[in-house]
Design a protein around this motif. Structure first.
Motif, PDB file in Angstrom:
ATOM      1  N   TYR A 184      -7.921   0.179  -3.913  1.00  0.00           N
ATOM      2  CA  TYR A 184      -8.887   1.267  -3.911  1.00  0.00           C
ATOM      3  C   TYR A 184      -8.428   2.288  -2.875  1.00  0.00           C
ATOM      4  O   TYR A 184      -8.232   1.933  -1.703  1.00  0.00           O
ATOM      5  CB  TYR A 184     -10.293   0.768  -3.566  1.00  0.00           C
ATOM      6  N   ASP A 185      -8.233   3.515  -3.314  1.00  0.00           N
ATOM      7  CA  ASP A 185      -7.712   4.576  -2.451  1.00  0.00           C
ATOM      8  C   ASP A 185      -6.382   4.131  -1.831  1.00  0.00           C
ATOM      9  O   ASP A 185      -6.097   4.404  -0.671  1.00  0.00           O
ATOM     10  CB  ASP A 185      -8.729   4.930  -1.368  1.00  0.00           C
ATOM     11  N   HIS A 186      -5.596   3.379  -2.626  1.00  0.00           N
ATOM     12  CA  HIS A 186      -4.281   2.870  -2.231  1.00  0.00           C
ATOM     13  C   HIS A 186      -4.366   1.925  -1.025  1.00  0.00           C
ATOM     14  O   HIS A 186      -3.439   1.839  -0.224  1.00  0.00           O
ATOM     15  CB  HIS A 186      -3.315   4.022  -1.958  1.00  0.00           C
ATOM     16  N   HIS A 187      -5.473   1.211  -0.914  1.00  0.00           N
ATOM     17  CA  HIS A 187      -5.624   0.114   0.037  1.00  0.00           C
ATOM     18  C   HIS A 187      -5.964  -1.141  -0.762  1.00  0.00           C
ATOM     19  O   HIS A 187      -6.709  -1.081  -1.746  1.00  0.00           O
ATOM     20  CB  HIS A 187      -6.729   0.410   1.064  1.00  0.00           C
ATOM     21  N   ILE A 188      -5.420  -2.274  -0.338  1.00  0.00           N
ATOM     22  CA  ILE A 188      -5.625  -3.515  -1.084  1.00  0.00           C
ATOM     23  C   ILE A 188      -7.114  -3.830  -1.158  1.00  0.00           C
ATOM     24  O   ILE A 188      -7.804  -3.931  -0.141  1.00  0.00           O
ATOM     25  CB  ILE A 188      -4.868  -4.689  -0.423  1.00  0.00           C
ATOM     26  N   TYR A 189      -7.608  -3.979  -2.390  1.00  0.00           N
ATOM     27  CA  TYR A 189      -9.029  -4.271  -2.619  1.00  0.00           C
ATOM     28  C   TYR A 189      -9.276  -5.771  -2.736  1.00  0.00           C
ATOM     29  O   TYR A 189     -10.070  -6.340  -2.006  1.00  0.00           O
ATOM     30  CB  TYR A 189      -9.499  -3.540  -3.880  1.00  0.00           C
TER      31      TYR A 189
ATOM     32  N   GLU B  90       0.824  -1.204   0.000  1.00  0.00           N
ATOM     33  CA  GLU B  90       0.000   0.000   0.000  1.00  0.00           C
ATOM     34  C   GLU B  90       0.862   1.259   0.000  1.00  0.00           C
ATOM     35  O   GLU B  90       0.517   2.255  -0.650  1.00  0.00           O
ATOM     36  CB  GLU B  90      -0.937  -0.021   1.207  1.00  0.00           C
ATOM     37  N   PHE B  91       1.985   1.205   0.718  1.00  0.00           N
ATOM     38  CA  PHE B  91       2.884   2.361   0.737  1.00  0.00           C
ATOM     39  C   PHE B  91       3.490   2.603  -0.641  1.00  0.00           C
ATOM     40  O   PHE B  91       3.520   3.741  -1.133  1.00  0.00           O
ATOM     41  CB  PHE B  91       3.987   2.135   1.767  1.00  0.00           C
ATOM     42  N   PHE B  92       3.962   1.541  -1.313  1.00  0.00           N
ATOM     43  CA  PHE B  92       4.539   1.694  -2.650  1.00  0.00           C
ATOM     44  C   PHE B  92       3.470   2.115  -3.662  1.00  0.00           C
ATOM     45  O   PHE B  92       3.756   2.867  -4.601  1.00  0.00           O
ATOM     46  CB  PHE B  92       5.193   0.384  -3.092  1.00  0.00           C
ATOM     47  N   SER B  93       2.256   1.620  -3.487  1.00  0.00           N
ATOM     48  CA  SER B  93       1.166   2.013  -4.378  1.00  0.00           C
ATOM     49  C   SER B  93       0.879   3.502  -4.267  1.00  0.00           C
ATOM     50  O   SER B  93       0.654   4.185  -5.272  1.00  0.00           O
ATOM     51  CB  SER B  93      -0.094   1.203  -4.047  1.00  0.00           C
ATOM     52  N   LEU B  94       0.884   4.011  -3.044  1.00  0.00           N
ATOM     53  CA  LEU B  94       0.668   5.446  -2.838  1.00  0.00           C
ATOM     54  C   LEU B  94       1.827   6.263  -3.388  1.00  0.00           C
ATOM     55  O   LEU B  94       1.635   7.314  -4.009  1.00  0.00           O
ATOM     56  CB  LEU B  94       0.475   5.721  -1.349  1.00  0.00           C
ATOM     57  N   LYS B  95       3.049   5.777  -3.191  1.00  0.00           N
ATOM     58  CA  LYS B  95       4.240   6.511  -3.624  1.00  0.00           C
ATOM     59  C   LYS B  95       4.303   6.633  -5.138  1.00  0.00           C
ATOM     60  O   LYS B  95       4.708   7.673  -5.675  1.00  0.00           O
ATOM     61  CB  LYS B  95       5.486   5.805  -3.086  1.00  0.00           C
ATOM     62  N   THR B  96       3.925   5.579  -5.849  1.00  0.00           N
ATOM     63  CA  THR B  96       4.032   5.558  -7.309  1.00  0.00           C
ATOM     64  C   THR B  96       2.721   5.874  -8.013  1.00  0.00           C
ATOM     65  O   THR B  96       2.687   5.912  -9.242  1.00  0.00           O
ATOM     66  CB  THR B  96       4.531   4.181  -7.779  1.00  0.00           C
TER      67      THR B  96
END
Length: 331
Positions: free
Chosen positions: A125-130, A95-101
């Motif tokens: 979804y909203d950078h949380h695992i869906y 989730e952290f890498f998803s938000l960063k990139t």
């Protein structure tokens, strides 16, 4: 135990710092607005990364997925520890890498004795695992193992056809979920109109059994068919592999409910003096200001007046000559 707690606190602190960061320049403001939610979504970016241990086969798989999605993908080649997507707390780094990139799709590769050549595809979804799908890669063939005319190779960024063959994609719940993931991963940006000349590739997914899918990548060749619609031929260009379904995680009801919300249709701007009729359709009213004819300045019509007088004089002279009777002589 204490180290893992500190690590989680560190990631949560970094997540919070990034989340509340305010722009200090117009460039940063535009970047934040670009990441903001949109009514019509553009193509999703994909984050490709690997775990602590991988195999040479899995590294090739991740590299070739990156090449297929090079314009909308981010590739991390370093090893990442403590990423266990299916365990509670193990998805924090993702989730952290998803938000960063700013990536909403995640492809994670790992290798172990229990799960060799393991590939995890996830949506956020909203950078949380869906949701997540885990498959094993078998019988992998890379791009270099196929021989074909290089002129037929698909162009980078072209729109693909995606074919799902087999009843399993409609009857088996696990394969239905895998179909959704593959569609999100491969289709790119959704478009309404498509130029047939620009379609030069196809992804073919065949459900061999209830837990195995054969995936291959083909180039499309357009040939003359004697009609408007050209004849299409498939040339396998790779990569190809067998995807063995292992496990999946569906989204919880609360997150699904939030993610499935749709924005209300924006009210159309009211058009003044325009109405719609069932018979006449769109009807408009045009308002014309009051015209004062008496106060309107007329142009000089001296030439026209002279001409009218001349014509009237000629007409009168003709009538006078016609009214005169010839004199008759009397004997």
């Amino acid at each position: 135990m204490i180290f893992s707690i500190l690590l989680l606190l560190l990631f949560s602190l970094q997540f919070t710092m990034i989340k509340i960061r305010t722009p200090k320049s117009q460039r940063a403001k535009r970047a934040i607005e670009k990441r903001a939610p949109k009514l019509v979504e553009t193509g999703r970016k994909t984050l490709i990364l690997q775990g602590t241990k991988t195999s040479s086969t899995l590294n090739e798989v991740l590299t070739e997925i990156y090449h297929l999605k090079k314009e909308n993908a981010v590739r991390y080649t370093r090893k990442n520890e403590n990423i266990r997507p299916f365990e509670s707390g193990g998805e924090t780094s993702l989730e952290f890498f998803s938000l960063k990139t700013d990536c909403s799709l995640v492809v994670f590769g790992s290798h172990s004795k229990k799960r060799p050549n393991n590939l995890v595809i996830g949506r956020t979804y909203d950078h949380h695992i869906y949701d997540l799908v885990e498959v094993g890669v078998e019988n992998f063939k890379s791009l270099e193992s196929f021989t074909y005319d290089k002129k037929q190779a698909p162009h980078a960024g072209s729109k693909p056809f995606i074919a799902f063959i087999g009843e399993g994609f409609e009857n088996v719940e696990e394969l239905k979920h895998l179909k959704e993931m593959l569609l999100e991963l491969l289709r790119g940006e959704v478009v309404e109109n498509l130029n047939l000349a620009g379609v030069d590739r196809a992804y073919v997914c065949t459900a061999v059994s209830s837990n195995r899918v054969f995936f291959t990548h083909c180039a499309l060749r357009l040939k003359k068919s004697g009609s408007i619609v050209p004849k299409m031929e498939l040339v396998e260009v790779g990569p190809s592999m067998d995807l063995v379904f292992r496990r999946h995680r569906l989204p919880n009801d609360g997150l699904r409910k939030i993610a499935m919300k749709t924005a209300k249709d924006q009210a159309k701007k009211k058009e003044k003096n325009v109405s719609k009729d069932a018979v006449e359709g769109k009807v408009g009213k045009i308002y014309i200001p009051e015209q004062k004819v008496g106060a309107t300045a007329l142009p000089n019509k001296a030439k026209g007046v002279k001409r009218e007088r001349r014509e009237a004089k000629m007409k009168n002279s003709g009538n006078d000559s016609a009214s005169k009777k010839p004199k008759t002589s009397s004997e």
